[in-house]
Design a protein around this motif. Structure first.
Motif: not given
Length: 466
Positions: A143, A140, A219-220
Motif C-alpha cells: 500500500d 500495491k 495508499g496505493y
C-alpha cells in the motif's frame, strides 16, 4: 548586435525543449531549429546565413561523426539488452531480488533491480518496461502510493548506474573516453562516492515520501492494471544464468581496458590510415568486445528460451537506430550552435564561472544536457566544444583526466531529466502517471541529488582523490 544572436540561440533551444516535450521527433526538428538560430544570428550581424552549408557541412558532418564513434556501442548495447529481456533474464534478476528482500522492502527492491539491469547494459527504456509490473504489484501489496513508483525506477535506472558506477557500459560513461583518453572505470573512488551519495539520498527521499503518505492515510490508489499471471510467463533462467552475461561484460571490459590494451604496442595506430592512438580507442574497443562476448554468452546459455533469436537481434538492432540518431541529431544541433559567434560569448561565460576546470566541465555538461533534454546529447556537445580546453587547463594544474571523465559523466546525468526529457515522458507513460503526480520524486532523485553528488566529488577531487 550579439545580443540578438544570443536571443536567437535561447529561442531555438526553448523551441527544441518545447517540441521535444510535445512529442516531436528530435531527428526532424533539430536541424530546422539549428538553422533558425543561424538565420537570426547571422542576419543580425549583416552576414549571409549560408543555410545549406551549415546543414550539410556542420550539422550532418557532426551527426555522422557521432554515429561513427558510438554506433557500435548503441547497436551492441541494444541487442544485449533485448536479449536479456527476451530470454527472461531481466525478469529472473528482478524476481530474485524482490523475492529475497520481500515485499516490505518494495522501494529498495525496485531500485536494486533497476540498478543491476542498467549496470549490465540494459537500456533504460527496457528496464522501465520490465520492472514496472513487478514494482506496481509490490507497491500495491504494501500500500505505497503508486505515484512514488516512477521515482524509484528513475533512481535505479537514470542515475548512478548510468554515470557513476565504475565500468558502466551506458553511453553516458562511454562518451568522455574519446575526449580524455580514459576508460569506463575512470576515477573509481570518486564514482563509488557519487554512487553512495545518489543511492543513499535517493532512498532516504523515497522512504520519507512513502512514510509521509502513510501518515496521511494515502495508499496505493485506484488504478486499472493487468499484469501477467504465473501461467502467462515463460520459463525463466536461474538467477546465476541470468546474471552471468552481465558479469562477463564487466569483467572482460575491465581486463581489456586495464590489463591487455595498456600492455600492447599500438604505435601502428599513429600512422596511415588510422591517425589515432591506442589510448584514445582503448575504452571503446574494450566495451565493444565485452558487449559482443556478452551477447554470445547470452545466446549460448539461453538458446532454448528464445522464441526467435534472429527476431530478437533484429528488434534490438532497429531499436538502436532511433536512439543513436536522436542523440546524434542533438549533437549536430549543438555543433551548429557552437559555431555561431554569439555562442562564443555563452561559452566564455561558462568557462569564466570558475578557474577550476572541474567546475567548468560540470556546469557545461549539466546545462547543455538540460537544454537538450539528453544526458548523452548535452555531454557530447559540451565535450566537443569545450572538452579540449578543459583538458588543457586540467593538465597544467596536474588534474588527472580520469577526474574530468567522472565529473562530466555524473554532471550530464543531472539536469538532463528536466520535465521535457524523453526518458521521463516515457517512464510516466509506462507507469500511467502524470508530471503533476510523480515528477517531484523523479526530479529530486535524478536532478537535485545528482547535482549534489557531483558537487561532493569535485570537493573530494580537490584533495587528490581519484
Amino acid at each position: 548586435m550579439q545580443i540578438i544572436g544570443i536571443l536567437g540561440i535561447i529561442l531555438s533551444l526553448g523551441l527544441l525543449m518545447y517540441l521535444a516535450f510535445r512529442g516531436f521527433s528530435v531527428v526532424a526538428v533539430a536541424p530546422l531549429l539549428a538553422l533558425l538560430a543561424v538565420v537570426i544570428g547571422t542576419i543580425s550581424m549583416g552576414e549571409d546565413p549560408h543555410l545549406m552549408a551549415h546543414y550539410t557541412e556542420v550539422f550532418m558532418a557532426s551527426l555522422g561523426k557521432y554515429v561513427r564513434n558510438y554506433f557500435p556501442i548503441f547497436l551492441l548495447g541494444a541487442i544485449f539488452g533485448k536479449m536479456l529481456e527476451d530470454s527472461g533474464s531481466a525478469d529472473s534478476i528482478s524476481g530474485f531480488i524482490t523475492a529475497k528482500l520481500g515485499s516490505h522492502m518494495a522501494i529498495l527492491s525496485v531500485v536494486l533491480s533497476c540498478s543491476l539491469l542498467t549496470y549490465g547494459g540494459v537500456s533504460l527504456f527496457v528496464v522501465a518496461f520490465a520492472i514496472y509490473p513487478i514494482g506496481a504489484k509490490l507497491f500495491k501489496e504494501v500500500d505505497i502510493p503508486k505515484r512514488i513508483l516512477p521515482g524509484a525506477i528513475a533512481l535505479g535506472a537514470f542515475t548512478y548506474t548510468m554515470t557513476a558506477v565504475p565500468g558502466s557500459p551506458q553511453i553516458q560513461n562511454a562518451i568522455p573516453m574519446k575526449y580524455f583518453g580514459t576508460d569506463a572505470f575512470a576515477a573509481p573512488i570518486l564514482g563509488i562516492i557519487a554512487t553512495i551519495v545518489m543511492f543513499g539520498l535517493g532512498m532516504f527521499w523515497l522512504s520519507f515520501r512513502a512514510k509521509t503518505a502513510k501518515q496521511k492515510g494515502e495508499g496505493y490508489g485506484e488504478h486499472n492494471e493487468h499484469f501477467k499471471t504465473s501461467d502467462e510467463k515463460k520459463s525463466l533462467p536461474p538467477f546465476a544464468v541470468a546474471l552471468a552475461p552481465i558479469i562477463a561484460v564487466l569483467v572482460i571490459n575491465y581486463i581489456l581496458s586495464r590489463v591487455i590494451y595498456p600492455n600492447i604496442d599500438g604505435g601502428y595506430l599513429e600512422g596511415e590510415p588510422y591517425k589515432t592512438t591506442l589510448k584514445a580507442v582503448t575504452g571503446n574497443w574494450s566495451l565493444i568486445i565485452a558487449l559482443f562476448v556478452g551477447i554470445i554468452i547470452t545466446v549460448i546459455l539461453n538458446f532454448k528460451r528464445f522464441e526467435d533469436v534472429v527476431k530478437t537481434i533484429t528488434i534490438g538492432t532497429n531499436g538502436s537506430f532511433l536512439a543513436i540518431f536522436n542523440t546524434a541529431s542533438e549533437t549536430g544541433y549543438g555543433n551548429v550552435i557552437a559555431g555561431l559567434s554569439a555562442f562564443a560569448i555563452i561559452s566564455a561565460g561558462i568557462v569564466s564561472i570558475s578557474s577550476n576546470p572541474l567546475i567548468g566541465t560540470a556546469v557545461s555538461s549539466s546545462v547543455l544536457a538540460g537544454v537538450t533534454g539528453s544526458a548523452s546529447g548535452g555531454l557530447s556537445i559540451a565535450l566537443e566544444t569545450m572538452g579540449k580546453q578543459f583538458l588543457e587547463i586540467a593538465q597544467t594544474r596536474g588534474i588527472n583526466p580520469q577526474v574530468l571523465h567522472r565529473v562530466a559523466s555524473i554532471a550530464c546525468g543531472g539536469m538532463d531529466t528536466l520535465p521535457h526529457n524523453g526518458a521521463v515522458i516515457t517512464l510516466l507513460g509506462i507507469t500511467g502517471m502524470t508530471h503533476k503526480e510523480s515528477y517531484a520524486d523523479i526530479g529530486m532523485c535524478t536532478v537535485i541529488i545528482p547535482l549534489i553528488a557531483v558537487t561532493i566529488i569535485i570537493i573530494f577531487a580537490s584533495f587528490g582523490i581519484v
